[in-house]
Motif scaffolding. Sequence first.
Motif: not given
Length: 703
Positions: A543-566
């Motif tokens: 549900g997020k575009s590439i721009h919206e992902v770059l606007e996330m805080t690092i803490a939010d991104a950690l939760e968002f990409f929880d399933a991506i190990p790298q």
Amino acid sequence: LDFGKELIFVMDLNTEKVEVFSKSLICPTTGISYEEPSPNTFSFNSPYGYCPTCKGLGVEEKADVAKIISDREISIADGGIVAIGKYKKNNTFNYLQKLLAVEKDKLETPIEKLSEKSIKTILYGNGSDEKAPFKFEGIATQIERSYHDEISDTLKNWAANYISEYPCETCHGQRLRKESLHFKINGKNVADVTAMDLYEFYDWVLSLDTYFTGNDTIIARDILKELKERTHFLLEVGLGYLSLKRATGSLSGGESQRIRLASQIGSQLKGITYILDEPSIGLHQRDNTRLIKSLRNLTDIGNTVIVVEHDKEIMLASDYLIDLGPGAGELGGEVVAEGTIEEFLEYDSVTADYLNGKKKIGIPKKRRKGNGNFITLKGASGNNLKEVTIKIPLGTLTLVTGVSGSGKSTLINNTLYPILSQKFYKSIKNPLPYKSIDGVKWVDKVIEIDQSPIGRTPRSNPATYTGLFDHIRALFAKVPESQIRGYQPGRFSFNVKGGRCEECQGGGQKLIEMNFLPDVYVDCTKCMGQRYNRETLEIKYKGKSIHEVLEMTIADALEFFDAIPQAKRKLKTLVDVGLGYVKLGQSSITLSGGEAQRVKLAEELSKRDTGNTFYILDEPTTGLHFEDIRILIGVIQKLVDKGNTVVIIEHNLDVVKVADYIIDIGPEGGRDGGTVVAQGSPEEVIKSKKSITAKYLKEEMEL
């Protein structure tokens, strides 16, 4: 005199001896004449005073043979001449082959075994040899010509890698023409005076009270008064170790700020509001006390002083405190506590907790002894160092301490780091003088983690620097709609054509040149700062575009990409170093020095290292709150726990007290520094009678 243009020769008829009398400044013996002196006569920024050879710089930029030929054990064909690389079929190597043949040398012969004439011809050409079958300019000569040629930036940038500064052969680094140096006061010319540090200069100025007599005393009185007062203010803010000729580019931010502060104290203006941003940067605790006294002087004469600061002593010395928070970034921005010191200490805020002792950074229960190996640097003598020898235990957290200007940076940043950098990476930066180094075999690489920006343009950000953006782009390219449209990872880069907004070329902002004012950036009117074109922004992941992902805080991104190990591993380390509040796509030019340094630390932590890395950090606590320092110490301890060695130059006692080993340089700054006054564990160092640091460290450890 009038007829002779202020020059007259008088002969004694009895002895036939001729005497010369002149109203001009001329020496009849040597013929040297002087113009009427003015302030410009003694300025290296003026054509009237500067050395005509170096134009007042004191140095000449010439080709550095050590940089051009970094390893004489290998041949030219194998890349022994760094400036031209390994053998390839081109005119340069064809000429070199022919030149070497004259002396019966070959391209495949190790450089150290070539004849001196061959090496000289290769570097400086054969222009003086009239019998030479062809003319060859010489690689060193070509480098110097390319560097000083203003036509090609590409050639200039290439040549700059092999250029070093050498003292000017005419003025020997004194910057002024010889006539200017012939004027002396109390046996000193201008170059002698500017070579003094401020302590020496102040003593010299005081000595002039008894030097001048008669009318000279009247002329000098007001000038000496100004010199005494201005120098005294500089000494008061802890800058006595600086020499008058010190280049402003070599000053730290804290030193520059304190020089400006001294000029303000000297002006004695009233009713002014002064705003200072972390004036304690680079200051030892002893000098901190002087700084507080200087700031208090400003308020005592009727000024208002507002200081942005993290230093405990300055906070406790203030009349009123305002604490912003409660967190950082989007989690901050509120006033969480304010009032006089007594009122402030009653608040329930993180800052108040550290000031009133509810929270503090503890002393480790156990100090590491290291892995039994050492790096030993012997005979370091750059700048003010006096044949210093240090022994750094590997596998430890080692702190290098000492008052401002004692020689810490000279020893570590300008001697040890360049030595290791040359050993591991063939670096072209030369270390300052030293005799020998042992133990390098016990480490496999050296990394300097400083507070320089992670990028110098708005395009650089934490995601690109850490390599996280590569994983994010690859992820967006795997979205079903991306595969239907045939989008590759490059589509989601704002640095290449295809997916980016072409109006701003992926910058999200456009630069507006303001001519006589600083340039400004404004949001792109087409993409509204989103960097990408409409088609790229239509691709969504969860549900997020590439721009919206770059606007996330690092803490939010950690939760968002929880399933991506790298991605998770890199994000986790960024959160661990206390950067959870920073946005993934936040422009690097908006990050503070402390934030940039922690991004670099996170990048190192996320790597799978060998446990034999040598890390060097220079005052990593600059710009950090107590809580940030606690987090930083935890990160550094993790690096050491893996078996690595971390060497930190630091004044902050919270960091010093957690060290395994301390090397204290001093005892004072400048000429009175440059020796090791104490070394060992914190418990051993605090017993030192010579060390100024020991006194303050003992007080901190007893709290």
